[in-house]
Enzyme design. Sequence first.
Site, short mmCIF file in Angstrom:
data_model
loop_
_atom_site.label_atom_id
_atom_site.label_comp_id
_atom_site.label_asym_id
_atom_site.label_seq_id
_atom_site.Cartn_x
_atom_site.Cartn_y
_atom_site.Cartn_z
N HIS A 1 1.59 2.19 -3.46
CA HIS A 1 0.44 2.92 -4.04
C HIS A 1 0.46 4.37 -3.57
CE1 HIS A 1 -1.78 -0.26 -6.02
NE2 HIS A 1 -1.92 -0.98 -4.93
N GLU B 1 0.85 -1.21 0.00
CA GLU B 1 0.00 0.00 0.00
C GLU B 1 0.88 1.25 0.00
OE1 GLU B 1 -3.05 -0.53 -0.68
OE2 GLU B 1 -3.02 -2.68 -0.25
ZN ZN Z 1 -2.57 -2.99 -4.86
#
Ligand code: ZN
Length: 513
Positions: free
Chosen positions: A281, A278
């Site tokens: 991201h 994450e």
């Molecule tokens: Zn992902």
Amino acid sequence: MTASSELLSKYQQLMEKFKNIVIFQSAVSVLHWDMETKMPPKGIVLRSQQMALLSQIGHKMMTDPEIGKLIDEIMKHPEYESLNQIQKRNVYLIKKEYDEQTALPEKLVVETARQRTITTDVWKKAKAAKNFSMFKPELEKLFELRKEAAEILMDVKKTPTPYDALIDIFEPKMTSEMITRIFNKLRDGLTSLIEKCLSSPIKPDTSFLKRRIPIDTQRKIAVELARFIGYDVESKEAGGRIDETEHPFTTGYYHDVRITTHYYEDNWSSAVFSVLHEGGHALYEQNLPAEWIYQPVGTACSSGFHESQSRFVENVVGRSREFWTYFLPKLNALTGNAFADIDLDTFVRGVNEVKPSKIRVEADEVTYCLHIIIRFEIERDLFAGKIAVEELPQVWNEKYEKYLGVKIENDSEGVMQDTHWASGLFGYFPSYALGNIYSGQLLAKMQKDIPDWKTQLAEGNFKQIKQWLIKNVHSYGNLYDPADLIRIITGEEIDVEHYFRYLNEKYARLYGF
Ligand code: ZN
């Protein structure tokens, strides 16, 4: 030649309207984040009404006839050609969204939002009860609504099939025919690599992954990992935070990008890798060009590119020997020497064990894409009418046995394991595997640009790697469609070869073949 002030004024009006939509959508994201992290269970009824109303307002904002009028006037303006590349791209992206949204009847949009909340809620209960027949009627309703939207969007987007129209939402211009070709190659390569790993006499020791690490300690590890990748969740200037949800996700934009993870006392590595994933991201969202905020170009290129960033940080970096050369001593310091008896090689083998499994989110790097290929093939056949919703468990279980050699015992560990279909996210799954393929191509390019990146990583230095990702990926925002962007960055078309080379070299070393 510069664009006339009349044209620029229309362009500015269009951008102002779009800015309001972006701000509105960011507020919806915060409500969604709250729903997943903080909302008490009883809040679901009011929240689903809020979400349905907001999706109606959002749809109205995006389909405002004034937007259509401005687009028309700008594109037909005699001096349109004098707009620069960024301005033209902004107009193109708004037009694309406008054309698609106006084609969808408001009734369908609202009904889909309402059904999505219901299906997700029922999915949670059906999954807990291991009962697909409970989930089936609500999934059928949502599938019919998405099919109706896909058929409408197919005409607008001029895609060959309804399913292609859904893929295009997440991976613009990609088609199921192209994906089938890429995935067939991917499946064959992975299958032979899995066989090599499984037939190796080297059997990784993974027992240390089950050692109990208190949740509080795991929270400290998560912050340390965020610090390492430069995702600020601590300072007064922080633009991020880490919360807890059953399924980790990232939400937000530029200055407020939040990630979530899940801590299991007897499975500490789950949080480690989900925070890195994450975090990858989050870095993408935070490092989009500052001057493009509120503009369509100031967003990520595609879901596949997003996934290339998360998988890069999680796997290429986070599961490498070099990263653990640096981080294992830190992990020991944080856990009171919980892993002092595990040498680096044993550790790295353990976190990279290749083992066909039933659950996608727990899959290793080598078997992961097979989970995606299964979902893609099922979605493609479902939208082509070759299979029905009620046949999903059977088809799912057959494919798991055939591709991964595992036997699904119940539908909770089978067809109901992921939330995507319950939330109507058809067409999304392929981006996970495309992301891995892009990450392999990006790695090959980065290796040329930063030949000593592994040495830097082993010294605990992620800065130059991060700068490389910002310069080569994040800084392009949404200026190009994914097929163009990968070509611009690497000089090559999308191709699985680099990803295979990365996997083969890595796993040949780990498994001694
Ligand atoms: Zn992902």
